[in-house]
Design a protein around this motif. Structure first.
Motif, PDB file in Angstrom:
ATOM      1  N   GLU A   1      36.024 116.403  32.961  1.00  0.00           N
ATOM      2  CA  GLU A   1      37.425 116.296  32.567  1.00  0.00           C
ATOM      3  C   GLU A   1      38.038 115.058  33.193  1.00  0.00           C
ATOM      4  N   VAL A   2      38.738 114.316  32.381  1.00  0.00           N
ATOM      5  CA  VAL A   2      39.468 113.143  32.873  1.00  0.00           C
ATOM      6  C   VAL A   2      40.932 113.364  32.547  1.00  0.00           C
ATOM      7  N   VAL A   3      41.779 113.120  33.528  1.00  0.00           N
ATOM      8  CA  VAL A   3      43.197 113.405  33.365  1.00  0.00           C
ATOM      9  C   VAL A   3      44.009 112.176  33.777  1.00  0.00           C
ATOM     10  N   ALA A   4      44.979 111.842  32.957  1.00  0.00           N
ATOM     11  CA  ALA A   4      45.892 110.743  33.296  1.00  0.00           C
ATOM     12  C   ALA A   4      47.269 111.314  33.572  1.00  0.00           C
ATOM     13  N   ILE A   5      47.762 111.032  34.767  1.00  0.00           N
ATOM     14  CA  ILE A   5      49.045 111.580  35.210  1.00  0.00           C
ATOM     15  C   ILE A   5      50.069 110.464  35.302  1.00  0.00           C
ATOM     16  N   GLY A   6      51.289 110.770  34.899  1.00  0.00           N
ATOM     17  CA  GLY A   6      52.363 109.782  35.035  1.00  0.00           C
ATOM     18  C   GLY A   6      52.469 108.844  33.845  1.00  0.00           C
ATOM     19  N   VAL A   7      51.748 109.158  32.795  1.00  0.00           N
ATOM     20  CA  VAL A   7      51.809 108.324  31.588  1.00  0.00           C
ATOM     21  C   VAL A   7      53.161 108.537  30.902  1.00  0.00           C
ATOM     22  N   PRO A   8      53.888 107.491  30.638  1.00  0.00           N
ATOM     23  CA  PRO A   8      55.179 107.678  29.967  1.00  0.00           C
ATOM     24  C   PRO A   8      54.981 108.149  28.531  1.00  0.00           C
ATOM     25  N   ALA A   9      55.953 108.868  28.012  1.00  0.00           N
ATOM     26  CA  ALA A   9      55.935 109.217  26.592  1.00  0.00           C
ATOM     27  C   ALA A   9      56.042 107.937  25.786  1.00  0.00           C
ATOM     28  N   GLY A  10      55.386 107.927  24.631  1.00  0.00           N
ATOM     29  CA  GLY A  10      55.568 106.792  23.724  1.00  0.00           C
ATOM     30  C   GLY A  10      54.382 105.862  23.585  1.00  0.00           C
ATOM     31  N   LEU A  11      53.245 106.173  24.200  1.00  0.00           N
ATOM     32  CA  LEU A  11      52.052 105.340  23.989  1.00  0.00           C
ATOM     33  C   LEU A  11      51.266 105.894  22.789  1.00  0.00           C
ATOM     34  N   GLY A  12      50.711 104.999  22.002  1.00  0.00           N
ATOM     35  CA  GLY A  12      50.027 105.400  20.766  1.00  0.00           C
ATOM     36  C   GLY A  12      51.031 105.487  19.634  1.00  0.00           C
ATOM     37  N   SER A  13      50.548 105.806  18.457  1.00  0.00           N
ATOM     38  CA  SER A  13      51.469 105.906  17.324  1.00  0.00           C
ATOM     39  C   SER A  13      50.837 106.655  16.161  1.00  0.00           C
ATOM     40  N   PHE A  14      51.717 107.287  15.362  1.00  0.00           N
ATOM     41  CA  PHE A  14      51.264 107.897  14.116  1.00  0.00           C
ATOM     42  C   PHE A  14      51.419 106.929  12.951  1.00  0.00           C
ATOM     43  N   SER A  15      51.865 105.707  13.248  1.00  0.00           N
ATOM     44  CA  SER A  15      52.200 104.816  12.132  1.00  0.00           C
ATOM     45  C   SER A  15      50.977 104.387  11.337  1.00  0.00           C
ATOM     46  N   GLN A  16      49.833 104.312  11.989  1.00  0.00           N
ATOM     47  CA  GLN A  16      48.611 103.934  11.279  1.00  0.00           C
ATOM     48  C   GLN A  16      47.445 104.674  11.901  1.00  0.00           C
ATOM     49  N   TRP A  17      46.449 104.984  11.109  1.00  0.00           N
ATOM     50  CA  TRP A  17      45.351 105.829  11.580  1.00  0.00           C
ATOM     51  C   TRP A  17      44.700 105.276  12.840  1.00  0.00           C
ATOM     52  N   ASP A  18      44.557 103.964  12.940  1.00  0.00           N
ATOM     53  CA  ASP A  18      43.820 103.421  14.081  1.00  0.00           C
ATOM     54  C   ASP A  18      44.702 103.149  15.286  1.00  0.00           C
TER      55      ASP A  18
ATOM     56  N   PHE B   1      52.304 101.150  38.090  1.00  0.00           N
ATOM     57  CA  PHE B   1      53.387 101.828  37.375  1.00  0.00           C
ATOM     58  C   PHE B   1      53.366 103.330  37.668  1.00  0.00           C
ATOM     59  N   GLY B   2      52.649 103.686  38.727  1.00  0.00           N
ATOM     60  CA  GLY B   2      52.622 105.098  39.107  1.00  0.00           C
ATOM     61  C   GLY B   2      51.754 105.956  38.208  1.00  0.00           C
ATOM     62  N   ILE B   3      50.905 105.337  37.413  1.00  0.00           N
ATOM     63  CA  ILE B   3      50.024 106.104  36.538  1.00  0.00           C
ATOM     64  C   ILE B   3      48.667 106.258  37.215  1.00  0.00           C
ATOM     65  N   ARG B   4      48.180 107.475  37.228  1.00  0.00           N
ATOM     66  CA  ARG B   4      46.901 107.727  37.887  1.00  0.00           C
ATOM     67  C   ARG B   4      45.898 108.350  36.933  1.00  0.00           C
ATOM     68  N   VAL B   5      44.699 107.829  36.925  1.00  0.00           N
ATOM     69  CA  VAL B   5      43.630 108.409  36.104  1.00  0.00           C
ATOM     70  C   VAL B   5      42.546 108.930  37.039  1.00  0.00           C
ATOM     71  N   GLY B   6      42.255 110.203  36.936  1.00  0.00           N
ATOM     72  CA  GLY B   6      41.225 110.784  37.783  1.00  0.00           C
ATOM     73  C   GLY B   6      40.318 111.707  36.977  1.00  0.00           C
ATOM     74  N   GLY B   7      39.249 112.154  37.622  1.00  0.00           N
ATOM     75  CA  GLY B   7      38.330 113.016  36.894  1.00  0.00           C
ATOM     76  C   GLY B   7      37.546 113.915  37.818  1.00  0.00           C
ATOM     77  N   TYR B   8      36.869 114.856  37.230  1.00  0.00           N
ATOM     78  CA  TYR B   8      36.043 115.790  38.000  1.00  0.00           C
ATOM     79  C   TYR B   8      35.086 116.493  37.049  1.00  0.00           C
ATOM     80  N   VAL B   9      34.158 117.193  37.621  1.00  0.00           N
ATOM     81  CA  VAL B   9      33.160 117.907  36.834  1.00  0.00           C
ATOM     82  C   VAL B   9      33.644 119.331  36.567  1.00  0.00           C
ATOM     83  N   ARG B  10      33.619 119.706  35.305  1.00  0.00           N
ATOM     84  CA  ARG B  10      34.030 121.055  34.939  1.00  0.00           C
ATOM     85  C   ARG B  10      32.806 121.959  34.817  1.00  0.00           C
TER      86      ARG B  10
END
Lengths: 390, 390, 390, 390
Positions: free
Chosen positions: C209-226, C144-153
């Protein structure tokens, strides 16, 4: 957090895997104990040819050190002997779904272009791991004097009656029978009926009973819908391939009787203990175990794969077609006993862990003794009457 | 994460509460829709006197803005009209557990010094919130043309037969009947039997059927034991007070028949659709819905509280004693219909949300249309045969 | 039901196992993709001698047919090459707990008589399976064009600065560096510092540092704490051995700044899109992804096992004792990159599956396209202003 | 099954609700204990005008009889005094999303046509129920001598130092301070800084510390990734609105130090007990509590709503626009203390219930005493050395 397990693997893949998570440390565990139950699953009249191919043996790949559980996840593996024959071989595409199987529903759900992936994972081969997981859970329960056993009540239209035969006796007699029926007379009829059905290129289902003895009162809860013991047990049993009905005690029969005939009266026993005058409740009242044997009855459908072809449609040609035969059992009911025992044991082990808490048998055993003592003492008549409150 | 709900509250506490979590946004919701089902739960022959006291009405305390769900948790409340009468009043300690109830098991589990807390939470009063939650779930499913209905199949030993009466018709006729039985002839017999049992100071259970129509193929899964649709439905139904047996389709009957008589053959319908030649599988094959009506049969035990006293032991005096009568129904079977509908609807709503994904009806509806279309198109005979693969 | 995984296996046991459950069908999966990440986990300056023993390679034991996921559970196995050396050998009892390790807490919890079981399961060897599971999740996201990468800070007190270097570039440069630091200048300093620490028989931690690029808006929620995305990501990252701190964006720095300096203003971009004027929120607002890169910073403590002995008590002799050295890394920070990437990918894959629903990539891909399109279209300026409502 | 809770309700809806499930029976509970913590949440310098409107008081709607928990779900309600003012009133549509808030992400996720539903549920008003749930959990923990407290470490760039001030003392001093800072000198600086920021129409965040004292060793586990105590605590803390960073002990500082400086040496105390020479691990080693205080540090971002308008886009007009001010705090850091305490207490209560098992305090207390005794006894030097194995 509680006890949990997941299984993986296909019918003809390299191996089946299960991870069982949440067991306490300090449980001595011999792999032969698992192998014994795996063997029980492979035996019985009405078994198909595959069972002669596989002699399932478990490998414990994690969670055990020096023969004892560590509290870490238990990793169990059963290698598929049949895998090598399939490997590399060009398996023919399967395009005519067998009614009663996952062939069609799996393809619709997952968008398969071939029906084989449905068969491979939906296959009752997966129950191997239920048995392996269940054997461990039964062994855990046995540390507390809890026993889970089972037997065949009916095969096809042949329904056995056992009168007042004690459960332990039923378990023992069933183990000596190749249809796992405690009564030899009924067993003969069942055996004959199975032979007949094999001749007729048909299959048979039946009714199994699984009973847990020695379960302390107080497992499960009415506090929330998903904590009720009946609910959890029904879920576990109905999750087994081909199981389509469950009742706690003779529930469907009870539904036809007046209330006064169905309840299990409470009377005083010796030493002030409470004695139940029956067990039509199947050992569970208000979603909680009541100390009586937990009796579960499960309806298993006849296997959908029959040598007699059934009507279907070839999804490739778009034309009506007969089903093709896939190697299968004629009557898997006797073999299902250890599977259902295992699922019941898993739920009870989880509930017992919640009741006792703790992370090792050393921690749990004194608590269990206390629980037992508390019950006896609570109901002791001390002349002062306050029976069960401390 | 998926749809979940919890309930809280006691039978005579200030109010019952439920939180239903995971519904998409944009579902128009009128509280009267919930109230209608709450009223259905309060009606029926055989209902005890309490139902004349309570006229349950729901308050929506969260999750709704401008008459639409927001995607936030739905908070539902039903005030107990009976609470004020109890408040402040010194309620007598209850010490003689009624067999068949949670009285004793609850006290053993939680260490109560009085049996009342068992009664208060274990009481079927809690099913009010199942109905409220279920009404919302049914309404959600109705947006996709899915209908969940139910009716009474048997009361005590009176078992009705409906022949080929279509399910929608059964639902409609049942609603017109005070025993929720679609057939007036059987309804009369049931009614008479209930009157008889009331005279005899006894109680009756029965068998209920809940049917879901319009469910797309592909809900549930064989991929893991706890994802199987039968398992989840059995858990939901067996979590309801007094329900002790569940079968998918006529499972116990199927268990007595040869395999060739039980499977639902597949044939070609018009426009290349697949048509099932029966529904003995009850709409589920391989743990996955197959597009046929999902048919569930539930055994409800007769209510344990009877005007005729039963044998028990007074835990305070330590002597045998008769049970004391607590206000109760004589035959709650008709009232149980909306409760079971609700539990089935909850499971199906959760599965549908998993299948469609998304956070609002606007997002889900086109996906559902696509799902429906895909199925029709997939089975279209296009002369090129490849039926359902894209 | 959602995506889940469990791992099993000990550091010197026969094999490590993971079951990943809930992936859709139809994902083409090459085991080399997993092996590549396993190799990344074994490389880096500061790596101890064990990594020269093991060359981890994954076996896929279930869930894959014809190179594609089936929708069934994926079963992954990595054999411990080191196991044979240990098998049969009498391993000395370990009785002096190393501070900072699970040695003591594990023994206290599980009642071990020897500290080894703590080491065996608590060991970072288990992260092998996190990497394997994570590689699959990253591959799924990449569809889906989402990339997760990381590096040492940072390594020890050496903290690198990268200015405006784009994330994709950081990932690429880090892969070319044996300390996984995108900047060669800082990398040199880090390398020198590691050599120094090895000389000094000490260890070093750092910041990743781990960075996720291309993540669409709308993942996760404030509807419930977990359901909050920060909460789920923090849980996943803090579940990795030696990780003791997590922040979303520069959270600890933000905590010291006035509100007007911290928020990421919203402005109009070309074609009516919304453009963020910064990303101090780290890509998450209100518990929901906002479409910007998700930036996570993780504090890894220095490895507790040091060649320089530390103060402890021998639990067997009851006397003070120095710690015994167990084979270990000097600075595992570079090797931790693929582990953290994997955990982030797991959470995002789960959330994406919930957002898209469905059981196969064929079903999910058009839905994702629609999601992307909807976003663009929603913010299109059409002259009629109503920007994002359909 | 374990302890769980869900909340429901909107900022201006009729009421907020929470259901807390899984508490044992027999916990005496006075609603004033909840109200005290609700009041703590409403006080502090930097609090906005709403807090003068609401005086939150809890109603217990279920789970309590005769002032004691029953083991059933606890149902908590806080009525929104502000609701009546809003009811019926035509609230203006909000169309310009405030950066840093859920306004935009909520609308994107749920397809809202107005930003208000985002605000209503994402609002920190929901933390009222976290505090209520947390007050109960703290009270439960207090039965076992476990105390959870908190205080403010930093507000904006003002960071306090407390030297060796004992935690209990920090808690007490913080309660006497309107910025909840234990040191009066730093408190004065913080107060001045807040006044300055209010003048400047800006907002401030800060750093909070929550500490749990008296936690027995052995909570949490390294057996599975999602059982690690750090992971569970991080998830709980990061689930609170505006919290974006968490560390266990001084994790980010530790990351910059050599290993030999960071570990907490073990030495012999009086009577053979083990004494830790520091607590840089923050009370958790290997995912398991080690008996030392559990120290958690949380970064809270400055509130996104500022009187100084920020740059945004009006989604209705499609043009750049300043943010509109919504009633809000200037510095909510002091008020956040009881919220974070509550979340930590919830996790620890759940873990303690798992460790002790059981369904009532009567059952749990002797087990806890045994746990404490076992620890002391285990480490007793008995001349025979085998320190902690039974």
């Amino acid at each position: 957090m509680s006890l949990r397990f997941v299984t993986a693997g296909e019918s003809h893949g390299p191996a089946l895997t299960a991870i069982l998570e949440g067991l306490p440390a300090g449980l001595a565990l011999d792999v032969e104990l698992i192998n014994r139950d795996l063997a029980r699953r492979q035996q019985g009249v009405g078994t198909g040819p595959r069972m002669k191919i596989e002699t399932d043996r478990a490998n414990i790949m994690g969670g055990l050190m020096d023969g004892q559980t560590t509290g870490g996840p238990l990793s169990l593996q059963v290698v598929n002997a049949d895998h090598n024959k399939w490997k590399g071989k060009q398996v023919e595409t399967m395009t005519a779904p067998r009614p009663g199987h996952a062939d069609l529903t799996g393809a619709l759900k997952y968008g398969y272009h071939d029906l084989r992936p449905s068969l491979e994972r939906a296959s009752a081969r997966e129950t191997t791991m239920r048995v392996a997981v269940g054997a461990v859970c039964k062994h855990f329960l046995s540390q507390f004097g809890i026993r889970v056993g089972g037997y065949v009540r009916a095969i096809g239209e042949i329904t056995a009656e056992f009168g007042n035969l004690p459960y332990e006796k039923r378990f023992a007699l069933a183990e000596g029978s190749d249809v796992r029926c405690p009564d030899e007379n009924y067993a003969n009829q069942m055996r004959a009926r199975i032979q007949e059905i094999i001749q007729g290129k048909d299959t048979l289902g039946g009714i199994l009973e699984v009973v847990a003895i020695g379960v302390p009162a107080g497992l499960g809860s009415f506090s929330q819908w998903d904590r009720r013991l009946e609910s959890r047990l029904a879920a576990a049993l109905m999750s087994v391939q081909a199981m389509k009905g469950v009742e706690v005690g003779p529930a469907f029969e009870n539904a036809g009787m007046p209330g006064t005939h169905v309840q299990d009266g409470i009377s005083l026993g010796s030493k002030g203990s409470l004695v139940r005058m029956g067990n039509r409740a199947g050992g569970i009242e208000g979603g909680i175990s009541n100390g009586e044997p937990i009796v579960l009855r499960v309806a298993m459908k006849p296997i959908a794969t029959t040598l007699t072809p059934q009507k279907t449609v070839d999804l490739h040609t778009g034309a009506g077609a007969p089903t093709q035969y896939e190697r299968s059992d004629f009557c898997p009911v006797p073999r299902a006993v250890p599977i259902l025992e295992g699922m019941v044991a898993f739920v009870l082990a989880d509930e017992l862990i919640a009741k006792l808490g703790g992370d090792s048998l050393i921690e749990m055993k004194p608590r269990f003794d206390q629980l037992r003592k508390m019950r006896v003492q609570d109901f002791d008549l001390d002349g002062k009457a306050h029976l069960f409150w401390p």
